[in-house]
Motif scaffolding. Structure first.
Motif, PDB file in Angstrom:
ATOM      1  N   PHE A   1       0.909  -1.035   0.238  1.00  0.00           N
ATOM      2  CA  PHE A   1       0.086  -0.074  -0.047  1.00  0.00           C
ATOM      3  C   PHE A   1       0.637   1.051  -0.098  1.00  0.00           C
ATOM      4  CE2 PHE A   1      -2.458  -3.325   2.006  1.00  0.00           C
ATOM      5  CZ  PHE A   1      -3.765  -3.142   1.127  1.00  0.00           C
ATOM      6  N   ILE A   2       2.050   1.355   0.539  1.00  0.00           N
ATOM      7  CA  ILE A   2       2.930   2.601   0.362  1.00  0.00           C
ATOM      8  C   ILE A   2       3.196   3.117  -0.886  1.00  0.00           C
ATOM      9  CG2 ILE A   2       5.249   3.347   0.826  1.00  0.00           C
ATOM     10  CD1 ILE A   2       5.147   1.805   3.673  1.00  0.00           C
ATOM     11  N   LYS A   3       2.853   4.123  -1.250  1.00  0.00           N
ATOM     12  CA  LYS A   3       3.204   4.678  -2.613  1.00  0.00           C
ATOM     13  C   LYS A   3       4.439   5.982  -2.383  1.00  0.00           C
ATOM     14  CE  LYS A   3       0.130   2.145  -4.347  1.00  0.00           C
ATOM     15  NZ  LYS A   3       0.601   0.710  -5.053  1.00  0.00           N
TER      16      LYS A   3
ATOM     17  N   LYS B   1      -4.004  10.919   7.684  1.00  0.00           N
ATOM     18  CA  LYS B   1      -3.147  11.777   8.610  1.00  0.00           C
ATOM     19  C   LYS B   1      -2.967  10.592   9.764  1.00  0.00           C
ATOM     20  CE  LYS B   1      -3.066  15.317   6.160  1.00  0.00           C
ATOM     21  NZ  LYS B   1      -1.638  15.757   5.429  1.00  0.00           N
ATOM     22  N   PHE B   2      -3.650   9.530   9.776  1.00  0.00           N
ATOM     23  CA  PHE B   2      -3.501   8.587  10.977  1.00  0.00           C
ATOM     24  C   PHE B   2      -2.086   8.029  10.695  1.00  0.00           C
ATOM     25  CE2 PHE B   2      -8.053   9.052  10.426  1.00  0.00           C
ATOM     26  CZ  PHE B   2      -8.343   9.608  11.780  1.00  0.00           C
ATOM     27  N   LEU B   3      -1.452   7.461  11.795  1.00  0.00           N
ATOM     28  CA  LEU B   3      -0.329   6.859  11.788  1.00  0.00           C
ATOM     29  C   LEU B   3      -0.422   5.229  11.719  1.00  0.00           C
ATOM     30  CD1 LEU B   3       1.517   8.787  14.735  1.00  0.00           C
ATOM     31  CD2 LEU B   3       1.563   9.083  12.274  1.00  0.00           C
ATOM     32  N   GLY B   4       0.207   4.752  10.812  1.00  0.00           N
ATOM     33  CA  GLY B   4       0.157   3.268  10.637  1.00  0.00           C
ATOM     34  C   GLY B   4       1.316   2.631   9.727  1.00  0.00           C
ATOM     35  N   ARG B   5       1.365   1.359   9.597  1.00  0.00           N
ATOM     36  CA  ARG B   5       2.223   0.623   9.163  1.00  0.00           C
ATOM     37  C   ARG B   5       2.073  -0.317   8.228  1.00  0.00           C
ATOM     38  NH1 ARG B   5       6.810   2.130  12.366  1.00  0.00           N
ATOM     39  NH2 ARG B   5       6.334   2.637  14.451  1.00  0.00           N
ATOM     40  N   ASP B   6       2.580  -0.519   7.035  1.00  0.00           N
ATOM     41  CA  ASP B   6       2.465  -1.616   6.175  1.00  0.00           C
ATOM     42  C   ASP B   6       2.865  -2.862   6.441  1.00  0.00           C
ATOM     43  OD1 ASP B   6       1.164  -2.416   3.622  1.00  0.00           O
ATOM     44  OD2 ASP B   6       2.396  -1.047   2.362  1.00  0.00           O
ATOM     45  N   HIS B   7       2.527  -3.784   5.581  1.00  0.00           N
ATOM     46  CA  HIS B   7       3.023  -5.261   5.754  1.00  0.00           C
ATOM     47  C   HIS B   7       4.569  -5.278   5.512  1.00  0.00           C
ATOM     48  CE1 HIS B   7      -1.090  -6.826   4.117  1.00  0.00           C
ATOM     49  NE2 HIS B   7      -1.076  -5.902   5.262  1.00  0.00           N
ATOM     50  N   HIS B   8       5.245  -6.025   6.361  1.00  0.00           N
ATOM     51  CA  HIS B   8       6.843  -5.968   6.144  1.00  0.00           C
ATOM     52  C   HIS B   8       7.101  -7.695   6.466  1.00  0.00           C
ATOM     53  CE1 HIS B   8      10.768  -4.354   5.949  1.00  0.00           C
ATOM     54  NE2 HIS B   8      10.899  -4.907   7.161  1.00  0.00           N
ATOM     55  N   PRO B   9       7.597  -8.280   5.405  1.00  0.00           N
ATOM     56  CA  PRO B   9       8.134  -9.594   5.743  1.00  0.00           C
ATOM     57  C   PRO B   9       9.395  -9.924   6.048  1.00  0.00           C
ATOM     58  CG  PRO B   9       8.145  -9.225   3.338  1.00  0.00           C
ATOM     59  CD  PRO B   9       7.644  -7.853   3.911  1.00  0.00           C
ATOM     60  N   HIS B  10      10.194  -8.850   6.190  1.00  0.00           N
ATOM     61  CA  HIS B  10      11.679  -8.970   6.359  1.00  0.00           C
ATOM     62  C   HIS B  10      11.915  -9.092   7.793  1.00  0.00           C
ATOM     63  CE1 HIS B  10      12.288  -8.023   2.023  1.00  0.00           C
ATOM     64  NE2 HIS B  10      11.690  -6.797   2.123  1.00  0.00           N
ATOM     65  N   CYS B  11      11.212  -8.527   8.606  1.00  0.00           N
ATOM     66  CA  CYS B  11      11.354  -9.033  10.226  1.00  0.00           C
ATOM     67  C   CYS B  11      10.007  -8.774  10.993  1.00  0.00           C
ATOM     68  CB  CYS B  11      12.698  -7.985  10.543  1.00  0.00           C
ATOM     69  SG  CYS B  11      12.380  -6.428  10.575  1.00  0.00           S
ATOM     70  N   TYR B  12      10.167  -9.578  11.825  1.00  0.00           N
ATOM     71  CA  TYR B  12       8.973  -9.421  13.002  1.00  0.00           C
ATOM     72  C   TYR B  12       9.374 -10.282  14.157  1.00  0.00           C
ATOM     73  CZ  TYR B  12       6.973 -14.032  11.545  1.00  0.00           C
ATOM     74  OH  TYR B  12       6.794 -15.317  11.291  1.00  0.00           O
ATOM     75  N   THR B  13       8.464  -9.815  15.138  1.00  0.00           N
ATOM     76  CA  THR B  13       9.015 -10.266  16.669  1.00  0.00           C
ATOM     77  C   THR B  13       7.801 -11.422  16.948  1.00  0.00           C
ATOM     78  OG1 THR B  13       9.885  -8.474  17.375  1.00  0.00           O
ATOM     79  CG2 THR B  13       9.100  -9.809  19.089  1.00  0.00           C
ATOM     80  N   ILE B  14       8.335 -12.591  17.863  1.00  0.00           N
ATOM     81  CA  ILE B  14       7.486 -13.202  18.510  1.00  0.00           C
ATOM     82  C   ILE B  14       7.897 -13.720  19.794  1.00  0.00           C
ATOM     83  CG2 ILE B  14       6.934 -14.228  16.436  1.00  0.00           C
ATOM     84  CD1 ILE B  14       8.425 -16.977  17.373  1.00  0.00           C
ATOM     85  N   TRP B  15       6.988 -14.201  20.489  1.00  0.00           N
ATOM     86  CA  TRP B  15       7.610 -14.739  21.849  1.00  0.00           C
ATOM     87  C   TRP B  15       7.247 -16.130  22.103  1.00  0.00           C
ATOM     88  CZ3 TRP B  15       4.309 -16.106  25.791  1.00  0.00           C
ATOM     89  CH2 TRP B  15       2.987 -15.518  25.600  1.00  0.00           C
TER      90      TRP B  15
END
Length: 485
Positions: free
Chosen positions: A104-106, A398-412
């Protein structure tokens, strides 16, 4: 009705080979059994779903998998990046964009630092967000893995890849593989149960707990906190338990006749499922009766009435572990924080969702630990991928949000043979790429199987000319030895 035609239709190729005078079917089956012993687990005479087939010595008897469907932003919860905060709303480095696409980022996005404070928690000093005040108290019981990555960046394929080993439909889910390999410790409850919260199914749908090419007795059974705990488990109006028993006995005789004639393993599965459903009429209502819990327990989890909630489901998961259920899958919907509105942004959406899970996650670990069950129960918390270090700003939002990112994420992970109070792996200073101890979905799958006493490379079933495995056909998995207790 043409009886000759019906008889011809009933004579399948399998029937011909089995009954042929040359014994081709018997020879072929013998060769297959010699080549791969896992075939025997699918034959009718060995299809007892409660019997373990492959188990080795293990720490975890049960698994509780907490999935945040939509994928939470790791930058707001566990992956603290002071440099990203310093560069908040500065132009994104070109190296992050060159040759890469986003759903979605352009244009040229701006970096987005978290608006929330972090602190080091417990004796381990694990970094956690202020959004998780209760969960901070169990920091020394969990291992936080910050270096996960996947090769999928859309929800359904990424969820399917995590749970079935393939981004396409048709595979067997992780819970099905584990109950297939380990069997169940309670003959009156399914070995694999599923609980949903958040108001919707996950994007991958029911395939995330499907059995695929494994016998259907190993598929996940969805449990509900309102109405019938399991759909159609109660008797229809006008049918009492005695009538139901006589009906099942007659149906069992017919199915056994069909099994003897054609030898289809699914016929035996059907018999087992009918019998399990009959036993569940007595066992399930007791298992899901949260009213029997003490006030102190309800206060610990923050449970509220009988409405579907993550808190209720965490308490149900503990009750199922006590009753020998092998794999409990919790899906909590609503974590797709793109920032297109107030419901899915960092300022309103994320705090709302973290409030739903903070106390129940803390309570689940604390409760299991108090009851002496944490060491034999593996808890995994994850999304399907990560979120970008840039602001999405879709269509000028104007809202803050983040797109999909497969390169890194966190689990526990916690309990069940996993070290506590540990952070494993790191991302770069802007939280965009993995800097240390890159960890794949295959590595996670292999490690979960190992902790339950299953060998990821040996747990396989022949199907469509290939030895099917949760970790896929290639030996790409690596056991996460550093996190093992």
């Amino acid at each position: 009705m043409n009886l000759n035609q019906q008889q011809l239709q009933a004579v399948t190729r399998r029937h011909f080979l089995a009954q042929g005078s040359t014994g081709i079917g018997a020879m072929a089956l013998g060769a297959l059994l010699a080549d791969n012993q896992s075939v025997s687990a699918n034959t009718p005479e060995n299809a007892d779903s409660h019997a373990p087939k492959f188990r080795m010595p293990a720490k975890a008897k049960s698994v509780i998998f907490l999935h945040m469907a939509g994928s939470p932003p790791q930058q707001e919860l566990f992956d603290y990046k002071p440099e990203l905060i310093k560069r908040n709303m500065q132009p994104c480095p070109d190296s992050f964009l060159k040759g890469r696409g986003f759903p979605f980022i352009k244009g040229h996005p701006k970096m987005l630092g978290t608006p929330y404070k972090f602190q080091q928690c417990g004796e381990s000093g694990t970094w956690m967000s202020e959004l998780l005040p209760n969960f901070q108290n169990v920091a020394d019981d969990v291992t936080v893995i910050k270096s996960m990555h996947t090769d999928q960046f859309n929800h359904a394929p990424a969820q399917l890849f995590l749970y079935t080993g393939s981004p396409r439909f048709g595979g067997a889910s992780m819970g099905s593989w584990i109950t297939y390999g380990l069997g169940s410790e309670n003959k009156n409850l399914p070995g694999f149960m599923v609980l949903l919260s958040g108001g919707s199914d996950p994007s991958g749908g029911k395939s995330l707990w499907g059995s695929g090419f494994l016998p259907s007795v190993y598929q996940g059974v969805q449990c509900r906190t309102t109405g019938d705990p399991i759909l159609y488990v109660t008797n229809p109006q006008g049918i009492n338990r005695d009538v139901r028993r006589r009906s099942l006995d007659a149906l069992k005789s017919l199915n056994e006749f069909e099994l003897k004639q054609f030898g289809n393993p699914e016929t035996l599965t059907r018999i087992n499922q009918y019998e399990l459903a009959f036993r569940m009429q007595m066992s399930v209502p007791e298992a899901v009766d949260l009213a029997s819990e003490t006030k102190e327990t309800h206060d610990l989890y923050g449970t509220t009435g009988g409405s579907p909630s993550f808190a209720n489901n965490c308490l149900l998961a503990r009750r199922m572990v006590e009753r020998g259920v092998r794999f409990i899958q919790l899906f909590d919907y609503g974590w797709d924080m793109h920032g297109t509105g107030a419901g899915n942004d960092l300022i309103t959406g994320v705090p709302t969702k973290t409030k739903d899970i903070d106390r129940p996650m803390y309570a689940l670990i604390t409760d299991l630990k108090q009851r002496g069950l944490l060491d034999e129960t593996l808890i995994v918390w994850s999304g399907e991928f990560g979120r970008t270090s840039m602001n999405e700003e879709r269509n000028g939002s104007k809202f803050l949000g983040r797109d999909h990112h497969p390169h890194c994420y966190t689990i526990w992970m916690a309990g069940g043979g996993v070290k506590g109070g540990m952070s494993y792996g790191e991302t770069d200073e802007l939280g965009y790429f993995i800097a240390e101890k890159k960890t794949s979905v295959r590595d996670l799958q292999s490690t979960i199987l190992h902790l339950t006493g299953l060998h990821a490379r040996k747990l396989k079933v022949p199907y469509q000319g290939l030895d099917q495995r949760l970790i896929g056909p290639a030996d790409e998995d690596h056991l996460l030895k550093d996190i093992l207790a």
